[in-house]
Design an enzyme around this catalytic site. Structure first.
Site, PDB file in Angstrom:
ATOM      1  N   CYS A 285       0.835  -1.210   0.000  1.00 41.94           N
ATOM      2  CA  CYS A 285       0.000   0.000   0.000  1.00 41.94           C
ATOM      3  C   CYS A 285       0.863   1.250   0.000  1.00 41.94           C
ATOM      4  O   CYS A 285       0.440   2.300  -0.455  1.00 41.94           O
ATOM      5  CB  CYS A 285      -0.923  -0.008   1.213  1.00 41.94           C
ATOM      6  SG  CYS A 285      -0.032  -0.229   2.760  1.00 41.94           S
TER       7      CYS A 285
HETATM    8  P1  NDP Z   1      -9.536  -6.205  -0.758  1.00 42.98           P
HETATM    9  O1  NDP Z   1     -10.190  -4.960  -0.287  1.00 42.98           O
HETATM   10  O2  NDP Z   1     -10.026  -6.824  -1.991  1.00 42.98           O
HETATM   11  O3  NDP Z   1      -9.635  -7.356   0.371  1.00 42.98           O
HETATM   12  C1  NDP Z   1      -9.260  -7.131   1.697  1.00 42.98           C
HETATM   13  C2  NDP Z   1     -10.023  -8.076   2.601  1.00 42.98           C
HETATM   14  O4  NDP Z   1     -11.411  -7.766   2.510  1.00 42.98           O
HETATM   15  C3  NDP Z   1      -9.898  -9.550   2.210  1.00 42.98           C
HETATM   16  O5  NDP Z   1      -9.923 -10.333   3.373  1.00 42.98           O
HETATM   17  C4  NDP Z   1     -11.159  -9.771   1.391  1.00 42.98           C
HETATM   18  O6  NDP Z   1     -11.582 -11.114   1.343  1.00 42.98           O
HETATM   19  C5  NDP Z   1     -12.148  -8.941   2.173  1.00 42.98           C
HETATM   20  N1  NDP Z   1     -13.338  -8.570   1.422  1.00 42.98           N
HETATM   21  C6  NDP Z   1     -13.541  -8.621   0.081  1.00 42.98           C
HETATM   22  N2  NDP Z   1     -14.786  -8.208  -0.227  1.00 42.98           N
HETATM   23  C7  NDP Z   1     -15.380  -7.885   0.956  1.00 42.98           C
HETATM   24  C8  NDP Z   1     -16.667  -7.398   1.301  1.00 42.98           C
HETATM   25  N3  NDP Z   1     -17.589  -7.152   0.385  1.00 42.98           N
HETATM   26  N4  NDP Z   1     -16.932  -7.160   2.599  1.00 42.98           N
HETATM   27  C9  NDP Z   1     -16.004  -7.393   3.551  1.00 42.98           C
HETATM   28  N5  NDP Z   1     -14.768  -7.880   3.286  1.00 42.98           N
HETATM   29  C10 NDP Z   1     -14.452  -8.116   2.001  1.00 42.98           C
HETATM   30  O7  NDP Z   1      -7.980  -5.871  -0.817  1.00 42.98           O
HETATM   31  P2  NDP Z   1      -6.795  -6.839  -1.220  1.00 42.98           P
HETATM   32  O8  NDP Z   1      -6.824  -8.065  -0.376  1.00 42.98           O
HETATM   33  O9  NDP Z   1      -6.766  -6.987  -2.693  1.00 42.98           O
HETATM   34  O10 NDP Z   1      -5.528  -5.991  -0.724  1.00 42.98           O
HETATM   35  C11 NDP Z   1      -4.928  -4.996  -1.465  1.00 42.98           C
HETATM   36  C12 NDP Z   1      -5.444  -3.621  -1.044  1.00 42.98           C
HETATM   37  O11 NDP Z   1      -5.134  -3.408   0.331  1.00 42.98           O
HETATM   38  C13 NDP Z   1      -4.737  -2.502  -1.788  1.00 42.98           C
HETATM   39  O12 NDP Z   1      -5.670  -1.510  -2.114  1.00 42.98           O
HETATM   40  C14 NDP Z   1      -3.753  -1.972  -0.754  1.00 42.98           C
HETATM   41  O13 NDP Z   1      -3.356  -0.646  -0.991  1.00 42.98           O
HETATM   42  C15 NDP Z   1      -4.526  -2.131   0.504  1.00 42.98           C
HETATM   43  N6  NDP Z   1      -3.628  -2.139   1.665  1.00 42.98           N
HETATM   44  C16 NDP Z   1      -3.630  -1.069   2.531  1.00 42.98           C
HETATM   45  C17 NDP Z   1      -2.735  -1.020   3.587  1.00 42.98           C
HETATM   46  C18 NDP Z   1      -2.738   0.106   4.569  1.00 42.98           C
HETATM   47  O14 NDP Z   1      -2.213  -0.080   5.678  1.00 42.98           O
HETATM   48  N7  NDP Z   1      -3.270   1.263   4.244  1.00 42.98           N
HETATM   49  C19 NDP Z   1      -1.756  -2.088   3.801  1.00 42.98           C
HETATM   50  C20 NDP Z   1      -1.866  -3.164   2.857  1.00 42.98           C
HETATM   51  C21 NDP Z   1      -2.777  -3.174   1.830  1.00 42.98           C
HETATM   52  P3  NDP Z   1     -11.096 -12.087   0.150  1.00 42.98           P
HETATM   53  O15 NDP Z   1      -9.624 -12.187   0.285  1.00 42.98           O
HETATM   54  O16 NDP Z   1     -11.820 -13.335   0.467  1.00 42.98           O
HETATM   55  O17 NDP Z   1     -11.514 -11.436  -1.129  1.00 42.98           O
END
Ligand code: NDP
Length: 486
Positions: A285
């Site tokens: 991120c």
């Molecule tokens: P997502 O938002 O797709 O997923 C994050 C989590 O949310 C996963 O466990 C996912 O489950 C779950 N999820 C998906 N859909 C829903 C829903 N409708 N309701 C509730 N939970 C849901 O992100 P990514 O996993 O792709 O991670 C990458 C993103 O995270 C990037 O945008 C990155 O910038 C951000 N990030 C931010 C950080 C920070 O500290 N600011 C640090 C690290 C990453 P599932 O895996 O089952 O889809």
């Protein structure tokens, strides 16, 4: 040969529970034909079971006291260190990052458990003067109750550690929906917490799909939600959690700029932007997405950056010579490659690109672009090893350009002019601003979090005082003595 030595399943009330949902498996992104972890997804029934067990375990966990809870977290840190190679191997197999990156993450996660375990000894509360001589006014901190934790795949141990360690320390019980791409790492963390002495029901893991996360955050018994992930999912969660008045912490995406001034140390700036943009295959991120060159005289810097990007070695994370692993999935690879093509169609050009290895792995070549700042890639978070070079005539123009996104996570500036550096710290719209250091990386005891769309107003993460502010309610107690008996 799977790396995970035990079958993966959800963990509820101290027991491994096979989900009632679909059977799924996670492949190795460096060798997609190889299955790393297989499990059945948890569904609504398991979610309800997890919430009930977290509720039943809450009182005894609270009564145990913060010092005893801190000792359990420190024991978890020791067990993470003992099993570091095993965890790192599963992380590399599921996620794709290099073994060096996995080992660093495992080490930082152990430090996080140690830090929060040790912070059990911090002073709690404040005493205020009272207008009554026989009275003391004290603030006390009480757990929220059940905390819902939802985490992304990109730091499958470190981000859960940032959330679960302080939630547990402060007497909460936890229901965690981990990321679907990295189930094995979550299973190992549950195994470690149970072995370290976390009682049954205090921490529960659901291996389930995204929509199960929606159910978790909607549940009326979940008193607080901490989420790290993308902006769209974060905003969806915000609408649910704020709508029902529960406590919320969001850490979302970024579109981080690094400003390079003409007086910057060329080698430091070049190596820092390449590691910040391309390290962890750009799946951070905090990764540098835009490199803004301020004024003229950047030929030497650009030539070093181009050479370093072109020389990066891609391949499986298990090969010690490899610097950049695959991206997490085929769809992530296709989206990143489509974003590069779109940039070219919008007037961009490729300044440098590394070579892609042969084979079926989900590889995206680290790519350095330039072009007009109207390109979509200058606004949208493309979660991979791609950075764009932009130009600004003056520092103020560069700051305005850096701020011209909806995100506000991190920023960096390279300069030897302290006045310019201070100006950047003041005016860059980012929760974390680094001077003469990469936009990535943070100390686990310093507050971490963004501004604008990258966050939600409220306590940020990592620092123990900030964590206490999020994971507890503050109460004010007026303690007046009963009249002395005659
Ligand atoms: P997502 O938002 O797709 O997923 C994050 C989590 O949310 C996963 O466990 C996912 O489950 C779950 N999820 C998906 N859909 C829903 C829903 N409708 N309701 C509730 N939970 C849901 O992100 P990514 O996993 O792709 O991670 C990458 C993103 O995270 C990037 O945008 C990155 O910038 C951000 N990030 C931010 C950080 C920070 O500290 N600011 C640090 C690290 C990453 P599932 O895996 O089952 O889809």
């Amino acid at each position: 040969m799977p790396v995970l030595t035990k079958p993966a399943s959800s963990f509820i009330n101290g027991t491994w529970v096979e989900g009632s949902g679909a059977a799924v498996s996670r492949c190795n992104p460096a060798a997609p034909e190889e299955t790393v972890t297989s499990y059945r997804q948890a569904g609504s029934a398991e979610l309800e079971q997890a919430i009930r067990s977290a509720a039943a375990a809450a009182r005894a966990w609270d009564d145990l006291g913060i010092l005893a809870r801190g000792r359990i977290l420190s024991a978890a840190a020791a067990r993470i260190r003992e099993r570091a190679e095993e965890i790192a191997a599963v992380m590399t197999a599921e996620h794709g990052k290099t073994m060096a990156e996995s080992r660093m993450e495992v080490d930082a996660s152990a430090d996080t458990f140690d830090y929060h375990g040790g912070s059990a000894r911090n002073p709690v509360g404040t005493e205020y003067p009272s207008s009554h001589p026989d009275e003391r006014i004290l603030t006390v901190r009480r757990p929220l109750g059940i905390v819902g934790v939802i985490t992304p795949w990109n730091f499958p141990l470190q981000i859960p550690a940032w959330k679960i360690a302080p939630a547990l320390l402060h007497g909460n019980t936890v229901v965690w929906k981990s990321a679907s791409h990295t189930p094995g790492v979550s299973v190992l963390l549950m195994d470690i917490l149970a072995a370290a002495g976390v009682p049954a029901g205090v921490v529960n893991l659901l291996l389930g799909p995204g929509p199960l996360g929606s159910e978790l955050v909607s549940h009326p018994m979940v008193a607080g939600v901490t989420f790290t992930g993308s902006v769209p999912v974060g905003h969806h969660i915000r609408s649910i959690v704020c709508g029902r008045g529960a406590k919320l912490q969001l850490e979302l995406g970024g579109h981080n700029a690094t400003l390079v001034l003409a007086d910057a140390d060329v080698e430091l700036a070049a190596s820092s932007v390449v590691s910040a943009a391309m390290g962890s295959t750009g799946q951070k991120c905090t990764a540098t997405r835009r490199i803004i060159l301020v004024g003229d005289g950047h030929e030497a810097f650009l030539s070093r950056v181009k050479d370093k990007v072109s020389a990066l070695v891609l391949g499986p994370g298990t090969d010690p010579a490899v610097q950049i692993g695959p991206v997490v999935s085929a769809s992530a690879r296709d989206e990143i490659i489509a974003a590069i093509s779109q940039s070219l169609a919008e007037g961009g050009e490729i300044l440098a690109q590394a070579a892609t290895p042969a084979g079926d792995g989900y590889y995206v070549p680290p790519t350095l672009l330039t072009g007009p700042q109207s390109m979509s890639i200058c606004q949208e978070e493309v979660f991979g090893p791609v950075a764009t070079v932009l130009h600004a005539a003056t520092l103020d123009e560069a700051i305005a350009l850096a701020n011209n996104t909806a995100f506000g996570l991190t920023a960096a500036v390279f300069t030897s002019d302290e006045r310019a550096a201070r100006r950047c710290v003041t005016y860059l719209e980012a929760g974390l601003v680094k001077v003469n250091a990469p936009s990535t990386g943070s100390e686990l005891h310093a507050p971490f979090g963004g501004m604008k769309d990258s966050t939600f107003a409220g306590p940020r993460e990592q620092n123990s005082a900030v964590a206490a502010a999020f994971f507890t309610h503050e109460k004010t107690a007026y303690l007046r003595l009963a009249p002395e008996k005659a």
